[in-house]
Design a protein around this motif. Structure first.
Motif, PDB file in Angstrom:
ATOM      1  N   ALA A  81     -34.119 -46.281 -31.902  1.00  0.00           N
ATOM      2  CA  ALA A  81     -34.064 -44.821 -32.019  1.00  0.00           C
ATOM      3  C   ALA A  81     -33.185 -44.436 -33.200  1.00  0.00           C
ATOM      4  CB  ALA A  81     -33.511 -44.204 -30.729  1.00  0.00           C
ATOM      5  N   ARG A  82     -33.777 -43.802 -34.205  1.00  0.00           N
ATOM      6  CA  ARG A  82     -32.986 -43.361 -35.359  1.00  0.00           C
ATOM      7  C   ARG A  82     -31.904 -42.378 -34.909  1.00  0.00           C
ATOM      8  NH1 ARG A  82     -35.359 -40.241 -39.169  1.00  0.00           N
ATOM      9  NH2 ARG A  82     -36.878 -39.462 -37.697  1.00  0.00           N
ATOM     10  N   VAL A  85     -25.006 -40.297 -25.449  1.00  0.00           N
ATOM     11  CA  VAL A  85     -25.283 -40.744 -24.080  1.00  0.00           C
ATOM     12  C   VAL A  85     -24.479 -39.922 -23.079  1.00  0.00           C
ATOM     13  CG1 VAL A  85     -25.040 -42.668 -22.465  1.00  0.00           C
ATOM     14  CG2 VAL A  85     -25.906 -43.091 -24.775  1.00  0.00           C
ATOM     15  N   ALA A  86     -23.220 -39.629 -23.418  1.00  0.00           N
ATOM     16  CA  ALA A  86     -22.345 -38.856 -22.527  1.00  0.00           C
ATOM     17  C   ALA A  86     -22.635 -37.357 -22.594  1.00  0.00           C
ATOM     18  CB  ALA A  86     -20.886 -39.110 -22.884  1.00  0.00           C
ATOM     19  N   GLU A  87     -23.600 -36.964 -23.415  1.00  0.00           N
ATOM     20  CA  GLU A  87     -23.999 -35.563 -23.622  1.00  0.00           C
ATOM     21  C   GLU A  87     -22.876 -34.728 -24.233  1.00  0.00           C
ATOM     22  OE1 GLU A  87     -25.691 -34.013 -20.020  1.00  0.00           O
ATOM     23  OE2 GLU A  87     -27.408 -35.375 -20.107  1.00  0.00           O
ATOM     24  N   GLU A  88     -21.978 -35.392 -24.946  1.00  0.00           N
ATOM     25  CA  GLU A  88     -20.962 -34.677 -25.706  1.00  0.00           C
ATOM     26  C   GLU A  88     -21.512 -34.223 -27.052  1.00  0.00           C
ATOM     27  OE1 GLU A  88     -17.482 -37.117 -25.996  1.00  0.00           O
ATOM     28  OE2 GLU A  88     -17.519 -37.625 -23.865  1.00  0.00           O
ATOM     29  N   LEU A  89     -22.547 -34.918 -27.526  1.00  0.00           N
ATOM     30  CA  LEU A  89     -23.283 -34.546 -28.727  1.00  0.00           C
ATOM     31  C   LEU A  89     -24.769 -34.595 -28.407  1.00  0.00           C
ATOM     32  CD1 LEU A  89     -21.441 -36.641 -31.498  1.00  0.00           C
ATOM     33  CD2 LEU A  89     -21.255 -34.178 -31.117  1.00  0.00           C
ATOM     34  N   SER A  90     -25.547 -33.886 -29.209  1.00  0.00           N
ATOM     35  CA  SER A  90     -26.997 -33.900 -29.034  1.00  0.00           C
ATOM     36  C   SER A  90     -27.651 -34.429 -30.302  1.00  0.00           C
ATOM     37  CB  SER A  90     -27.518 -32.489 -28.733  1.00  0.00           C
ATOM     38  OG  SER A  90     -28.932 -32.490 -28.605  1.00  0.00           O
ATOM     39  N   GLN A 121     -35.090 -39.384 -26.070  1.00  0.00           N
ATOM     40  CA  GLN A 121     -35.493 -40.644 -25.457  1.00  0.00           C
ATOM     41  C   GLN A 121     -34.688 -40.948 -24.205  1.00  0.00           C
ATOM     42  OE1 GLN A 121     -35.013 -42.522 -29.228  1.00  0.00           O
ATOM     43  NE2 GLN A 121     -37.198 -42.888 -29.487  1.00  0.00           N
ATOM     44  N   LEU A 122     -33.420 -40.576 -24.199  1.00  0.00           N
ATOM     45  CA  LEU A 122     -32.618 -40.748 -22.992  1.00  0.00           C
ATOM     46  C   LEU A 122     -33.165 -39.898 -21.850  1.00  0.00           C
ATOM     47  CD1 LEU A 122     -29.072 -40.676 -24.633  1.00  0.00           C
ATOM     48  CD2 LEU A 122     -30.221 -42.693 -23.687  1.00  0.00           C
ATOM     49  N   LYS A 123     -33.607 -38.682 -22.166  1.00  0.00           N
ATOM     50  CA  LYS A 123     -34.193 -37.816 -21.146  1.00  0.00           C
ATOM     51  C   LYS A 123     -35.533 -38.343 -20.644  1.00  0.00           C
ATOM     52  CE  LYS A 123     -31.904 -33.622 -22.812  1.00  0.00           C
ATOM     53  NZ  LYS A 123     -32.068 -32.330 -23.530  1.00  0.00           N
ATOM     54  N   ASN A 124     -36.159 -39.210 -21.430  1.00  0.00           N
ATOM     55  CA  ASN A 124     -37.428 -39.805 -21.037  1.00  0.00           C
ATOM     56  C   ASN A 124     -37.250 -41.167 -20.372  1.00  0.00           C
ATOM     57  OD1 ASN A 124     -40.346 -38.629 -21.860  1.00  0.00           O
ATOM     58  ND2 ASN A 124     -38.752 -37.704 -23.137  1.00  0.00           N
ATOM     59  N   GLY A 125     -36.066 -41.418 -19.861  1.00  0.00           N
ATOM     60  CA  GLY A 125     -35.861 -42.597 -19.038  1.00  0.00           C
ATOM     61  C   GLY A 125     -35.391 -43.850 -19.748  1.00  0.00           C
TER      62      GLY A 125
END
Length: 214
Positions: free
Chosen positions: A143-144, A165-170, A177-181
């Motif tokens: 994932a770029r 990953v910690a949702e501190e940044l988007s 991709q994280l939201k897609n599992g």
């Protein structure tokens, strides 16, 4: 996939689609097009010849608005460092291994005017169904780190990915991709020539919950 504006259909890529996919790539990744890191005709012809069932397009009202390309590989060890050129055979998919255990997501593109409408999710769903049907152990990809160029002076690529990953940044690529599992494994340096990510990618993985040991 249906919506108020119409229906998006996902199907297998054909040779007749190649010119449309090249235009889609140019519009989806303008900075990468300038850097020469998008698909060309010879790449797409090779994908179709080598692994046709792994190449998808998304159509809306008869117009191609999204695409995804994939191949089957085996990494030894399972999380081995690699570059995009190495894993994809310089984009030609000559590294495709029909007896491999992992579907490798080489590319997903969505027309910029059609984003946030579920097109990329529909393409990912098609990939998951393919991995399940072929009884592949997992889907993996690089994932770029699309927004890393804006934070490189403040933190390392690994720190950036962990904050996403910690949702501190988007990040428009990794967050999606994280939201897609998918889960973040580690950083792949010098993965792909890309000024946005400074050539870094996140190794990501989705494990097939229906996988049966061969």
């Amino acid at each position: 996939m249906s919506g108020p504006a119409g229906e998006v259909k996902v199907r297998i890529l054909s040779k007749e689609d190649i010119a449309s996919i090249i235009r889609l790539q140019q519009e989806s990744f303008p900075h990468m097009a300038k850097e020469g890191t998008i698909w060309n005709e010879h790449h797409l012809k090779s994908h179709i010849q080598i692994f046709p069932e792994g190449q998808f397009v998304a159509e809306f009202e008869g117009v191609i608005v999204g695409s995804s390309s994939s191949l089957i590989v085996t990494l030894r060890p399972g999380y081995a460092q690699h570059t995009y050129t190495q894993i994809t055979g310089a984009g030609m998919f000559t590294t495709h291994d029909p007896k491999g255990d992992s579907l490798y997501g080489a590319d997903v593109s969505t027309h910029p005017e059609m984003r946030r409408l579920g097109i990329a999710t529909a393409l990912y769903d098609a990939r998951r169904k393919l991995a399940i049907r072929l009884n592949l152990r997992r889907i993996i990809a690089g994932a770029r780190l699309f927004n890393y160029c804006e934070y490189a002076q403040e933190m390392s690529a690994e720190e950036y990915a962990k904050k996403v990953v910690a949702e501190e940044l988007s990040d428009p690529v990794l967050s999606f991709q994280l939201k897609n599992g998918f889960r973040f494994i580690k950083i792949l340096p010098n993965y792909l020539r890309d000024s946005r990510s400074l050539n870094y990618a996140a190794f990501i993985e989705w494990k097939n919950p229906e996988y049966k040991t061969k």
